[in-house]
Design a protein around this motif. Structure first.
Motif: not given
Length: 602
Positions: A554-573
């Motif tokens: 029951a985690v909010s979609n906004e928080l899930i999207n923020k988490l995935l964006e941060t993981l993608d950013l770390c992977e890309m960097a």
């Protein structure tokens, strides 16, 4: 006064001497003089309870493998020794005198630092064809005008399979194909094999060995310049980066006169060859039929157990040995699920690997040696060990079970001083040979109770304090065992603390302007936190698994999207610079995500 001072000084010196003997942290290398392109190993070893290891800088060297950590526990005559070693495989890139800096580690509560190591790098052996292959290649030298050098000399990455399961081993070879004479060579870039756990295949030959092969109908001199065994850490499409080498070669030229026609005309040309990227398609391990005892072993294995004795006295040592033999990710095996009697005191196992890395894969034996100490007499049973693995050849899970052992324990010499706390439906406290005292016949010391505090309020208060204290301690002990018996809940509770340690390391990398190290530590911190918090194996974490599990929580979609964006950013960097956001903003964003997840996941 002088005698007391001298005695105190002797005790202080003796304690310092004992500490120096019990706590050690040293650095060593297998060779201090190496050639360019040559591999060598550096090892950092500690004796004692070690934590908070901080690696040195390896400026001037290419890290091929590491950090590779191993632990061992040895108990001799009741004295237990704990040792930890961290090793790296390095390769010298350029000539000169270099220094490997100091590493630090907390050993037995004290911070120890190793001495720097000086390495001298001399000119190494260039990548040359042997005399036999040279004579053979001269027959096929292309004399046509304007010959394209890329067709005469190139690097190629070859894998034995491109469609595999997560954890299945892959053999990788970077090969050089040439039809010209190589004078010198210099490695430009050894690719970072991200997404895989890799093991270098060491060769006994210092120089590449050439042989003749036919590729697309053309004969080439071929040699392997790097070989490794890879194990995919997650599912999805993973790309192997190019390998790059700069060669100095003799390129055939058109003849200008009769002498050139007779002896041949050549010119020395510097040419950079680079292999093409290779994509590995990694499939997730099937959920259907996965046994509860499966912990990530992939390959083909056998397991056996043994004990060094079946009859012994209380407080004597018993060695329980587990051997896992086979082919696959044997070095990545996790802790075994053992079940020992409650009256047996168990120490962490000493793990010994006898493994071979060849072109056919990783194979060998891993041995777990458990030190057990029974505390009371009786007959006990060591239950069978259950071990499961996934066989990618048959696409099936295999479950193995070892035999049980009956252990007879006789009364030991010091057992009468041992107090044991045991589980439910058993005697709560057992104090052997201490519960009955002899009756005293001497009445000369009897006194009137009115003369003392007997039968007073303080007397009964002190009388009740003992049982009440025992009940409180026992209740706390039971609460502690119950509260920490569920490993999943324990990891869930401690997920935030573990993530905080990784974030602290990331902040240190940020302060030293190590951008790549910052994003790697930040990525590890987030992934480690999610693995513990959501009870998902680290190797099985991916976008789909995270999204599905967080939605169930029951985690909010906004928080899930923020988490995935941060993981993608770390992977890309980790592969390309990021300009639209600063590292400090990414760090604060990651901290905020963890805090929000802690609030939403209960």
């Amino acid at each position: 006064m002088n005698k007391r001072f001298i005695l105190l000084a002797i005790l202080l010196c003796w304690s310092v001497l004992l500490f120096s003997q019990d706590s050690k942290f040293v650095a060593s290398v297998n060779k201090n003089t190496v050639g360019t392109g040559e591999q060598f190993e550096v090892t950092f070893s500690a004796e004692g309870n070690a934590s908070q290891y901080s690696p040195p800088n390896f400026n001037g060297f290419q890290v091929l493998s590491g950090s590779n950590e191993s632990n061992s526990i040895t108990s001799i005559n009741g004295n237990t020794t704990v040792s930890v070693s961290v090793s790296y495989i390095l390769m010298a890139v350029k000539e000169g005198d270099f220094t490997i800096g100091s590493a630090s580690m907390i050993v037995n509560g004290h911070k120890l630092i190793t001495n720097p190591i000086k390495i001298k790098v001399v000119k190494g052996q260039p990548l040359r064809q042997n005399s036999q292959s040279q004579s053979q290649s001269e027959e096929g030298v292309i004399e046509a005008k304007g010959a394209d050098l890329s067709k005469l000399l190139f690097l190629k990455a070859e894998v034995n399979k491109q469609n595999v399961y997560q954890g299945q081993q892959i053999t990788l070879r970077y090969r050089v194909y040439t039809r010209v004479d190589i004078i010198q060579s210099q490695v430009d870039k050894i690719p970072d094999i991200n997404g895989f756990w890799s093991q270098e295949i060491k060769s006994s030959q210092q120089q590449a060995q050439f042989h003749i092969e036919t590729y697309k109908g053309v004969r080439y001199n071929v040699a392997d310049v790097k070989q490794a065994i890879l194990f995919p850490e997650h599912s999805g499409n993973i790309t192997l980066e190019p390998f790059s080498i700069t060669f100095l070669v003799k390129q055939p030229m058109p003849a200008k006169d009769i002498m050139d026609q007779f002896f041949g005309a050549y010119r020395e040309v510097k040419y950079q060859a680079k292999s093409l990227p290779v994509v590995i398609h990694v499939k997730q391990l099937p959920e259907n039929g996965k046994p509860s005892s499966f912990t990530g072993a992939v390959g083909s294995f056998k397991v056996s157990t043994s004990v060094d004795k079946t009859s012994l006295k209380a407080n004597e040592a018993l060695n329980y040995k587990v051997k896992v033999t086979g082919t696959g990710n044997i070095k990545l095996l996790k802790d075994l699920s053992t079940s020992f009697p409650e009256d047996f005191e168990k120490y962490d196992p000493k793990i010994t690997d006898s493994v071979n890395e060849t072109e056919s894969g990783v194979s060998g034996t891993r041995t777990y040696n458990y030190l057990l100490i029974p505390r009371h007499k009786g007959d006990y049973t060591i239950n069978p060990l259950k071990f499961s693995y996934f066989n990618p050849e048959t696409n099936k899970y295999i479950s193995l079970s070892t035999k049980a052992f009956q252990i007879h324990v006789e009364k030991g010499n010091s057992e009468n001083n041992v107090t044991a706390l045991v589980g439910d439906n058993k005697q709560d406290v057992r104090v052997l040979d201490k519960d009955i005292r002899y009756i005293k016949n001497d009445t000369n010391n009897l006194s009137n109770p009115n003369d003392l505090f007997y039968d007073s309020f303080l007397y009964y208060l002190l009388l009740l304090s003992g049982p009440l204290s025992f009940v409180g301690i026992y209740a706390y002990r039971r609460w502690y065992l119950i509260n920490n018996s569920d490993i999943v809940k324990v990891k869930n509770r401690q997920a935030g603390k573990v993530a905080a340690k990784h974030l602290q390391n990331a902040q240190k990398q940020l302060m030293t302007n190590n951008t790549k190290g910052f994003y790697e530590d930040l990525f590890k911190g987030l992934y480690g936190y999610l693995s513990d918090k959501l009870n998902i194996l680290y190797a099985e974490l991916n976008r789909d698994t995270l999204t599905t599990t967080l939605n169930k929580k029951a985690v909010s979609n906004e928080l899930i999207n923020k988490l995935l964006e941060t993981l993608d950013l770390c992977e890309m960097a980790r592969y390309a610079p990021v300009s639209h956001i600063t590292e400090q903003e990414v760090f604060e964003k990651a901290k905020g995500i963890i805090n929000d997840l802690e609030n939403e996941i209960k």
